[in-house]
Design a protein around this motif. Structure first.
Motif, PDB file in Angstrom:
ATOM      1  N   ARG A 295      26.399  32.667  41.756  1.00  0.00           N
ATOM      2  CA  ARG A 295      26.193  33.512  42.939  1.00  0.00           C
ATOM      3  C   ARG A 295      27.188  33.216  44.049  1.00  0.00           C
ATOM      4  O   ARG A 295      27.541  34.095  44.834  1.00  0.00           O
ATOM      5  CB  ARG A 295      24.775  33.331  43.465  1.00  0.00           C
ATOM      6  N   GLY A 296      27.627  31.961  44.148  1.00  0.00           N
ATOM      7  CA  GLY A 296      28.533  31.590  45.238  1.00  0.00           C
ATOM      8  C   GLY A 296      29.925  32.147  45.100  1.00  0.00           C
ATOM      9  O   GLY A 296      30.700  32.115  46.061  1.00  0.00           O
ATOM     10  N   LEU A 297      30.296  32.655  43.916  1.00  0.00           N
ATOM     11  CA  LEU A 297      31.630  33.202  43.666  1.00  0.00           C
ATOM     12  C   LEU A 297      31.514  34.653  43.213  1.00  0.00           C
ATOM     13  O   LEU A 297      30.583  35.013  42.496  1.00  0.00           O
ATOM     14  CB  LEU A 297      32.349  32.399  42.582  1.00  0.00           C
ATOM     15  N   PHE A 298      32.480  35.472  43.611  1.00  0.00           N
ATOM     16  CA  PHE A 298      32.490  36.857  43.141  1.00  0.00           C
ATOM     17  C   PHE A 298      33.908  37.405  43.239  1.00  0.00           C
ATOM     18  O   PHE A 298      34.778  36.840  43.921  1.00  0.00           O
ATOM     19  CB  PHE A 298      31.522  37.728  43.959  1.00  0.00           C
ATOM     20  N   ILE A 299      34.144  38.500  42.535  1.00  0.00           N
ATOM     21  CA  ILE A 299      35.439  39.179  42.626  1.00  0.00           C
ATOM     22  C   ILE A 299      35.272  40.454  43.449  1.00  0.00           C
ATOM     23  O   ILE A 299      34.165  40.999  43.565  1.00  0.00           O
ATOM     24  CB  ILE A 299      36.022  39.533  41.244  1.00  0.00           C
ATOM     25  N   ASP A 300      36.367  40.896  43.998  1.00  0.00           N
ATOM     26  CA  ASP A 300      36.412  42.182  44.692  1.00  0.00           C
ATOM     27  C   ASP A 300      36.914  43.221  43.701  1.00  0.00           C
ATOM     28  O   ASP A 300      38.097  43.260  43.357  1.00  0.00           O
ATOM     29  CB  ASP A 300      37.343  42.071  45.902  1.00  0.00           C
ATOM     30  N   LYS A 301      35.995  44.044  43.208  1.00  0.00           N
ATOM     31  CA  LYS A 301      36.364  45.052  42.209  1.00  0.00           C
ATOM     32  C   LYS A 301      37.408  46.021  42.732  1.00  0.00           C
ATOM     33  O   LYS A 301      38.229  46.537  41.970  1.00  0.00           O
ATOM     34  CB  LYS A 301      35.118  45.838  41.778  1.00  0.00           C
ATOM     35  N   TYR A 302      37.390  46.290  44.022  1.00  0.00           N
ATOM     36  CA  TYR A 302      38.323  47.251  44.602  1.00  0.00           C
ATOM     37  C   TYR A 302      39.718  46.647  44.740  1.00  0.00           C
ATOM     38  O   TYR A 302      40.723  47.329  44.582  1.00  0.00           O
ATOM     39  CB  TYR A 302      37.789  47.715  45.955  1.00  0.00           C
ATOM     40  N   GLN A 303      39.779  45.348  45.013  1.00  0.00           N
ATOM     41  CA  GLN A 303      41.062  44.659  45.088  1.00  0.00           C
ATOM     42  C   GLN A 303      41.764  44.662  43.728  1.00  0.00           C
ATOM     43  O   GLN A 303      42.988  44.808  43.650  1.00  0.00           O
ATOM     44  CB  GLN A 303      40.848  43.217  45.557  1.00  0.00           C
ATOM     45  N   LEU A 304      40.982  44.488  42.630  1.00  0.00           N
ATOM     46  CA  LEU A 304      41.549  44.395  41.287  1.00  0.00           C
ATOM     47  C   LEU A 304      41.405  45.699  40.515  1.00  0.00           C
ATOM     48  O   LEU A 304      41.337  45.695  39.290  1.00  0.00           O
ATOM     49  CB  LEU A 304      40.856  43.261  40.525  1.00  0.00           C
ATOM     50  N   SER A 305      41.397  46.809  41.217  1.00  0.00           N
ATOM     51  CA  SER A 305      41.258  48.116  40.565  1.00  0.00           C
ATOM     52  C   SER A 305      42.616  48.596  40.050  1.00  0.00           C
ATOM     53  O   SER A 305      43.658  48.102  40.473  1.00  0.00           O
ATOM     54  CB  SER A 305      40.687  49.133  41.552  1.00  0.00           C
ATOM     55  N   PRO A 306      42.617  49.568  39.128  1.00  0.00           N
ATOM     56  CA  PRO A 306      43.885  50.108  38.606  1.00  0.00           C
ATOM     57  C   PRO A 306      44.752  50.760  39.684  1.00  0.00           C
ATOM     58  O   PRO A 306      45.943  51.013  39.449  1.00  0.00           O
ATOM     59  CB  PRO A 306      43.413  51.148  37.573  1.00  0.00           C
ATOM     60  N   THR A 307      44.183  51.048  40.854  1.00  0.00           N
ATOM     61  CA  THR A 307      44.971  51.653  41.936  1.00  0.00           C
ATOM     62  C   THR A 307      45.891  50.638  42.613  1.00  0.00           C
ATOM     63  O   THR A 307      46.644  50.990  43.518  1.00  0.00           O
ATOM     64  CB  THR A 307      44.032  52.266  42.996  1.00  0.00           C
ATOM     65  N   ASN A 308      45.799  49.359  42.191  1.00  0.00           N
ATOM     66  CA  ASN A 308      46.639  48.307  42.759  1.00  0.00           C
ATOM     67  C   ASN A 308      47.457  47.653  41.646  1.00  0.00           C
ATOM     68  O   ASN A 308      47.358  46.447  41.392  1.00  0.00           O
ATOM     69  CB  ASN A 308      45.757  47.257  43.454  1.00  0.00           C
ATOM     70  N   PRO A 309      48.322  48.436  40.961  1.00  0.00           N
ATOM     71  CA  PRO A 309      49.009  47.925  39.768  1.00  0.00           C
ATOM     72  C   PRO A 309      49.975  46.784  40.055  1.00  0.00           C
ATOM     73  O   PRO A 309      50.164  45.906  39.208  1.00  0.00           O
ATOM     74  CB  PRO A 309      49.741  49.158  39.227  1.00  0.00           C
ATOM     75  N   GLN A 310      50.598  46.779  41.228  1.00  0.00           N
ATOM     76  CA  GLN A 310      51.556  45.712  41.528  1.00  0.00           C
ATOM     77  C   GLN A 310      50.864  44.357  41.633  1.00  0.00           C
ATOM     78  O   GLN A 310      51.386  43.346  41.165  1.00  0.00           O
ATOM     79  CB  GLN A 310      52.311  46.034  42.818  1.00  0.00           C
ATOM     80  N   LEU A 311      49.671  44.333  42.251  1.00  0.00           N
ATOM     81  CA  LEU A 311      48.925  43.085  42.340  1.00  0.00           C
ATOM     82  C   LEU A 311      48.505  42.613  40.954  1.00  0.00           C
ATOM     83  O   LEU A 311      48.661  41.432  40.614  1.00  0.00           O
ATOM     84  CB  LEU A 311      47.692  43.265  43.227  1.00  0.00           C
ATOM     85  N   LEU A 312      47.972  43.512  40.134  1.00  0.00           N
ATOM     86  CA  LEU A 312      47.542  43.141  38.791  1.00  0.00           C
ATOM     87  C   LEU A 312      48.711  42.583  37.985  1.00  0.00           C
ATOM     88  O   LEU A 312      48.568  41.583  37.263  1.00  0.00           O
ATOM     89  CB  LEU A 312      46.938  44.348  38.075  1.00  0.00           C
ATOM     90  N   GLU A 313      49.871  43.185  38.107  1.00  0.00           N
ATOM     91  CA  GLU A 313      51.044  42.714  37.374  1.00  0.00           C
ATOM     92  C   GLU A 313      51.446  41.314  37.825  1.00  0.00           C
ATOM     93  O   GLU A 313      51.794  40.460  37.002  1.00  0.00           O
ATOM     94  CB  GLU A 313      52.202  43.688  37.577  1.00  0.00           C
ATOM     95  N   SER A 314      51.372  41.051  39.132  1.00  0.00           N
ATOM     96  CA  SER A 314      51.738  39.732  39.648  1.00  0.00           C
ATOM     97  C   SER A 314      50.767  38.654  39.190  1.00  0.00           C
ATOM     98  O   SER A 314      51.121  37.472  39.119  1.00  0.00           O
ATOM     99  CB  SER A 314      51.801  39.765  41.179  1.00  0.00           C
ATOM    100  N   LEU A 315      49.525  39.046  38.885  1.00  0.00           N
ATOM    101  CA  LEU A 315      48.504  38.093  38.442  1.00  0.00           C
ATOM    102  C   LEU A 315      48.453  37.957  36.921  1.00  0.00           C
ATOM    103  O   LEU A 315      47.682  37.151  36.401  1.00  0.00           O
ATOM    104  CB  LEU A 315      47.121  38.538  38.941  1.00  0.00           C
ATOM    105  N   ASN A 316      49.253  38.736  36.202  1.00  0.00           N
ATOM    106  CA  ASN A 316      49.217  38.812  34.735  1.00  0.00           C
ATOM    107  C   ASN A 316      47.859  39.322  34.244  1.00  0.00           C
ATOM    108  O   ASN A 316      47.361  38.893  33.201  1.00  0.00           O
ATOM    109  CB  ASN A 316      49.528  37.467  34.087  1.00  0.00           C
ATOM    110  N   ILE A 317      47.279  40.231  35.007  1.00  0.00           N
ATOM    111  CA  ILE A 317      46.051  40.909  34.600  1.00  0.00           C
ATOM    112  C   ILE A 317      46.392  42.340  34.222  1.00  0.00           C
ATOM    113  O   ILE A 317      46.976  43.073  35.024  1.00  0.00           O
ATOM    114  CB  ILE A 317      45.001  40.901  35.736  1.00  0.00           C
ATOM    115  N   LYS A 318      46.025  42.726  33.024  1.00  0.00           N
ATOM    116  CA  LYS A 318      46.290  44.099  32.605  1.00  0.00           C
ATOM    117  C   LYS A 318      45.225  45.040  33.140  1.00  0.00           C
ATOM    118  O   LYS A 318      45.531  46.124  33.626  1.00  0.00           O
ATOM    119  CB  LYS A 318      46.367  44.186  31.082  1.00  0.00           C
TER     120      LYS A 318
END
Length: 482
Positions: A295-318
């Motif tokens: 519960r103390g940790l969570f992700i921001d689904k909107y931050q890691l959405s497909p609409t932010n491809p440059q961030l995902l690429e920098s994180l090595n997340i497809k």
């Protein structure tokens, strides 16, 4: 009641007839160097009344526990889940299962506070729920098994040594009316010495000493060795069989580190190592990581959405394949009732060479204040990491005698999928320090906050009045000049 014990050996001498002593009531194995799986099938009528009351509320119940100690995946026992306790539940229609009291007693926890308060619906799966707790030791469950599942059985049949197992699976379904308990020990290559299997009364105890042979087909496993039914057979029976396997082991390993200092937005760095260039097992394979976040940790689904491809690429997340559970961006930990969230990430392997790093940005919730401390810890575990590949033999995989289902992520892949599991190279349990309010300083903080707010308010009022008064004077002077 039925029991099957499988020893997985790499030395063919372990299956030599001279290694066994057979009597009408026992089997003795003189020397053994093997991984081991026990499979115990118990009928509904053989269970205690307390367990029966819980099971009759469930169409399907799977309880899985996995150790945080590193151990190497080995076929056909390669499938993995993150360390800790996992429960997959399909209740009877219009029934609220009273499972939490039993779970808390069985595993020595208090995390399960009620079905509605603790279990998370599994998105995309009808009437299915999951629960997770960071249970590090299974000692309490070993006692619970002896008291409630092994009544009237000798120590061998009760799977003595459960507390040292690498994983334990318990499965119930209302159709078969059977509980099946699978317990696995990798032993990390340690010799076990002599082993004796005894029966005090007629029972079906099957013992196999098997090894992996070269597979006949790419998606299959081939095993050979000897089988024996204790108290029934008068000799070891040679056997060899091939079966399509849903789960396979991968030679790659992985580790997990957190950013230093973690702050309120810690980053998890997943590092995958390989002695050769990292290569997928097949042409249509994806590399994935399955996280269970408290519960103390969570992700921001909107931050890691497909609409932010440059961030995902920098994180090595497809891409993010699925998120279940608590994902409210603003709620403090005391307002998040359920256990946390599960997350499946597809790793981008485009830049993989001899290894690969993936980074997952997380967020911390506000935690409860403490006495005499300004720091708390959020404990979590490493993910399960695996390749998911298209299978041509998927329809035959249910025939595997070692198959494992409902590991938490299969519903996010097509049915025609098989998996290659990587092994952690270190202890799975991790933690991040979190700043919290010291209750002994709470009054000082309250007074300081009030002083700052009042001072700020008075300053704004003073500036507003000064500006208003100054404006009036200038206006009057201009009017007089004219």
């Amino acid at each position: 009641m039925k029991q099957r014990t499988t020893y997985l050996v790499s030395d063919t001498l372990a299956t030599h007839p001279d290694n066994f002593d057979i009597s009408p009531t026992s089997l003795q194995i003189k020397s053994l160097h093997a991984a081991r799986e026990d499979r115990l099938a118990i009928g509904y009528d053989e269970l205690s009344a307390e367990i029966q009351d819980v099971l009759k509320q469930c169409n399907e119940l799977l309880i899985r526990w996995s150790t945080g100690r590193p151990y190497t995946s080995v076929d056909p026992f390669a499938a993995r889940v993150p360390a800790g306790l996992h429960i997959h539940l399909r209740p009877q229609r219009d029934v609220v299962p009273s499972i939490c009291d039993t779970v808390n007693v069985a595993f020595g926890i208090t995390d399960c506070r009620g079905f509605a308060e603790s279990f998370i619906p599994i998105s995309g799966v009808e009437n299915a729920y999951q629960f997770y707790a960071p249970v590090r030791s299974i000692d309490m469950f070993a006692t619970f098994v002896a008291d409630h599942l092994c009544t009237g059985m000798n120590s061998w049949e009760c799977a003595t040594g459960v507390e040292s197992a690498d994983y334990v699976d318990l499965k119930w379904d209302a159709i078969s009316q059977m509980i099946v308990v699978n317990t696995f020990w990798s032993k990390s290559g340690e010799p076990q010495g002599a082993v004796a299997v005894n029966v005090q009364e007629p029972r079906n105890i099957e013992v196999g000493v098997l090894g992996n042979d070269r597979p006949i087909a790419e998606e299959s496993l081939t095993m050979g060795g000897v089988l024996h039914v204790v108290g029934k057979d008068d000799r070891m029976e040679p056997v060899m069989f091939t079966f399509p396997a849903r789960h396979h082991s991968s030679p790659a390993t992985y580790s997990l580190t957190t950013s230093k200092p973690p702050g309120l937005h810690p980053k998890l760095q997943l590092s995958i190592a390989h002695t050769q260039p990292l290569k997928a097992p097949g042409d249509e394979c994806t590399l994935n990581a399955y996280f269970t976040l408290p519960r103390g940790l969570f992700i921001d689904k909107y931050q890691l959405s497909p609409t932010n491809p440059q961030l995902l690429e920098s994180l090595n997340i497809k891409r993010i394949l699925g998120v279940n559970g608590e994902t409210d961006l603003e709620a403090p930990v005391w307002a998040s009732k359920r256990w946390g969230s599960s997350l499946l990430v597809e790793v981008d392997t485009a830049r993989a060479s001899n290894g690969l790093d993936m980074e997952l940005p997380l967020h911390l919730r506000y935690l409860e204040p403490k006495h005499d401390s300004t720091l708390s810890e959020v404990n979590f575990t490493m993910p399960a990491v695996f390749w998911a590949c298209r299978s041509e033999e998927w329809s035959k995989m249910v025939s595997s005698p070692f198959d494992r289902l409902h590991l938490g992520w299969e519903h996010l892949f097509p049915e025609q999928t098989m998996y290659y599991h990587l092994s952690p190279s270190e202890d799975a349990w991790k933690s991040v320090p979190v700043p919290v309010l010291d209750l002994q300083q709470a009054m000082l903080v309250k007074i300081g906050t009030v002083v700052v707010i009042v001072s700020g308010f008075l300053w704004v009022v003073w500036k507003t009045c000064a500006a208003f008064t100054g404006g009036k004077k200038v206006g009057a002077g201009e009017k007089k000049t004219q």
